[in-house]
Design a protein around this motif. Structure first.
Motif, PDB file in Angstrom:
ATOM      1  N   ASP A  33       0.398  -1.851   0.032  1.00 36.09           N
ATOM      2  CA  ASP A  33      -0.092  -0.552  -0.062  1.00 36.09           C
ATOM      3  C   ASP A  33       1.187   1.181   0.317  1.00 36.09           C
ATOM      4  O   ASP A  33       1.733   0.928   1.139  1.00 36.09           O
ATOM      5  N   HIS A  34       1.337   1.899  -0.883  1.00 35.70           N
ATOM      6  CA  HIS A  34       1.778   2.985  -1.671  1.00 35.70           C
ATOM      7  C   HIS A  34       1.596   4.114  -0.200  1.00 35.70           C
ATOM      8  O   HIS A  34       2.692   5.026  -0.074  1.00 35.70           O
ATOM      9  N   ARG A  35      -0.199   3.922   0.545  1.00 37.62           N
ATOM     10  CA  ARG A  35       0.331   5.013   1.547  1.00 37.62           C
ATOM     11  C   ARG A  35       0.488   5.044   2.587  1.00 37.62           C
ATOM     12  O   ARG A  35       0.337   6.023   3.608  1.00 37.62           O
ATOM     13  N   ASP A  36       1.558   3.815   3.171  1.00 44.01           N
ATOM     14  CA  ASP A  36       2.292   3.678   4.288  1.00 44.01           C
ATOM     15  C   ASP A  36       2.748   2.504   4.842  1.00 44.01           C
ATOM     16  O   ASP A  36       2.118   0.857   4.892  1.00 44.01           O
ATOM     17  N   MET A  37       3.953   2.249   4.107  1.00 48.98           N
ATOM     18  CA  MET A  37       4.098   1.165   3.507  1.00 48.98           C
ATOM     19  C   MET A  37       5.522   0.661   4.921  1.00 48.98           C
ATOM     20  O   MET A  37       5.528  -0.820   5.436  1.00 48.98           O
ATOM     21  N   ASP A  38       5.585   1.819   5.952  1.00 50.04           N
ATOM     22  CA  ASP A  38       6.334   0.996   6.612  1.00 50.04           C
ATOM     23  C   ASP A  38       6.046   0.212   7.654  1.00 50.04           C
ATOM     24  O   ASP A  38       6.375  -0.701   7.769  1.00 50.04           O
ATOM     25  N   PRO A  39       4.322  -0.024   8.107  1.00 51.47           N
ATOM     26  CA  PRO A  39       4.425  -1.274   9.042  1.00 51.47           C
ATOM     27  C   PRO A  39       4.027  -2.425   7.780  1.00 51.47           C
ATOM     28  O   PRO A  39       4.119  -3.339   8.533  1.00 51.47           O
ATOM     29  N   ASP A  74       7.610  -3.682   8.304  1.00 50.65           N
ATOM     30  CA  ASP A  74       8.055  -3.931   9.382  1.00 50.65           C
ATOM     31  C   ASP A  74       7.139  -6.144   9.977  1.00 50.65           C
ATOM     32  O   ASP A  74       7.741  -6.453  10.391  1.00 50.65           O
ATOM     33  N   ARG A 120      14.147  -1.677   1.898  1.00 47.04           N
ATOM     34  CA  ARG A 120      12.815  -0.759   2.124  1.00 47.04           C
ATOM     35  C   ARG A 120      12.731   0.417   1.990  1.00 47.04           C
ATOM     36  O   ARG A 120      11.573   0.940   1.338  1.00 47.04           O
ATOM     37  N   THR A 133      10.277   0.563  -0.825  1.00 49.90           N
ATOM     38  CA  THR A 133       8.707   2.162  -0.078  1.00 49.90           C
ATOM     39  C   THR A 133       8.673   3.397  -1.017  1.00 49.90           C
ATOM     40  O   THR A 133       7.675   3.741  -1.780  1.00 49.90           O
ATOM     41  N   VAL A 164       5.484   3.607  -4.191  1.00 49.89           N
ATOM     42  CA  VAL A 164       5.156   4.972  -3.931  1.00 49.89           C
ATOM     43  C   VAL A 164       5.061   6.251  -5.450  1.00 49.89           C
ATOM     44  O   VAL A 164       3.958   6.163  -5.841  1.00 49.89           O
ATOM     45  N   THR A 185      -0.855  -1.006  -4.720  1.00 51.22           N
ATOM     46  CA  THR A 185      -1.436  -1.629  -4.013  1.00 51.22           C
ATOM     47  C   THR A 185      -1.486  -2.947  -4.211  1.00 51.22           C
ATOM     48  O   THR A 185      -1.427  -3.395  -5.413  1.00 51.22           O
TER      49      THR A 185
END
Length: 165
Positions: free
Chosen positions: A61-67, A70, A88, A92, A96, A101
Motif C-alpha cells: 500500500d503506497h500510502r503507508d509502507m512502513d508497517p 515491519d 526498505r 517504499t 509510491v 497496492t
C-alpha cells in the motif's frame, strides 16, 4: 470459472509445483482461512506462520509502507530478514512512484520436509494489484512461493522466500 473450480485449479497447480521440487509426503491445505484439522499441531503452527508471512510479503500500500515492511520483518530471520530490510527505501520509493497496492489471498498451501526446527512450505496466493499501469480496477496476479522456515525462540520464522513456477 466458479469458486469451486478455481480452488481445484489452484490445488492442481500446487501439486505440479510439489512434483517439480521433488517433495514427498506433502499435505495440501485448501481454503482461505481454514487449517486442516488432520494436520499435527506442529504442521498447523508452521502453516500459520507461512501463511502470515506470505500475506505480509505480498501486501503493498503506497500510502503507508512502513508497517507493511515491519510485518514482513517480524516473521523473518537470517539472510532473508537482512536482504528485505536493506530494500526498505527502494520498496517504499517504488510503491509510491507507481501508486501500488496489492491485496493478497492465500488459496492453497503445502507443508513438507518438516522436522523440529526447519520446514519447507509452498504457498499459492492470488493478489489484486493496482498501480499506474493497471487502472483503478486492478489486475489479479498469481503467485507461487517457496518458504524455508526455521524455529527460533519457539516461533517459526522465514529464513528464505523464493518465487517458483
Amino acid at each position: 470459472m466458479g469458486e469451486r473450480a478455481g480452488r481445484w485449479v489452484a490445488g492442481g497447480l500446487v501439486l505440479v509445483l510439489l512434483a517439480l521440487v521433488g517433495a514427498t509426503a506433502w499435505v495440501v491445505i485448501a481454503g482461505r482461512d481454514e487449517v486442516d484439522e488432520e494436520l499435527t499441531a506442529a504442521q498447523q503452527d508452521v502453516a500459520g506462520a507461512a501463511r502470515a508471512e506470505a500475506v505480509a510479503f505480498l501486501t503493498v500500500d503506497h500510502r503507508d509502507m512502513d508497517p507493511l515492511i515491519d510485518a514482513v520483518l517480524d516473521g523473518a530471520t537470517g539472510d532473508f530478514a537482512e536482504q528485505y530490510a536493506s530494500q526498505r527505501e527502494t520498496l517504499t520509493r517504488e510503491a509510491v512512484r507507481t501508486e501500488a497496492t496489492s491485496t493478497p489471498e492465500v488459496v492453497s498451501l503445502g507443508v513438507g520436509d518438516q522436522d523440529d526446527d526447519t520446514a519447507t512450505v509452498l504457498v499459492a496466493a492470488n493478489s489484486t494489484v493496482t498501480n499506474t499501469g493497471t487502472g483503478a480496477e486492478g489486475q489479479v496476479r498469481y503467485y507461487r512461493l517457496r518458504l524455508e522456515l526455521v524455529r527460533e525462540d519457539g516461533r517459526w520464522l522465514t529464513d528464505d522466500l523464493r518465487f517458483v513456477r
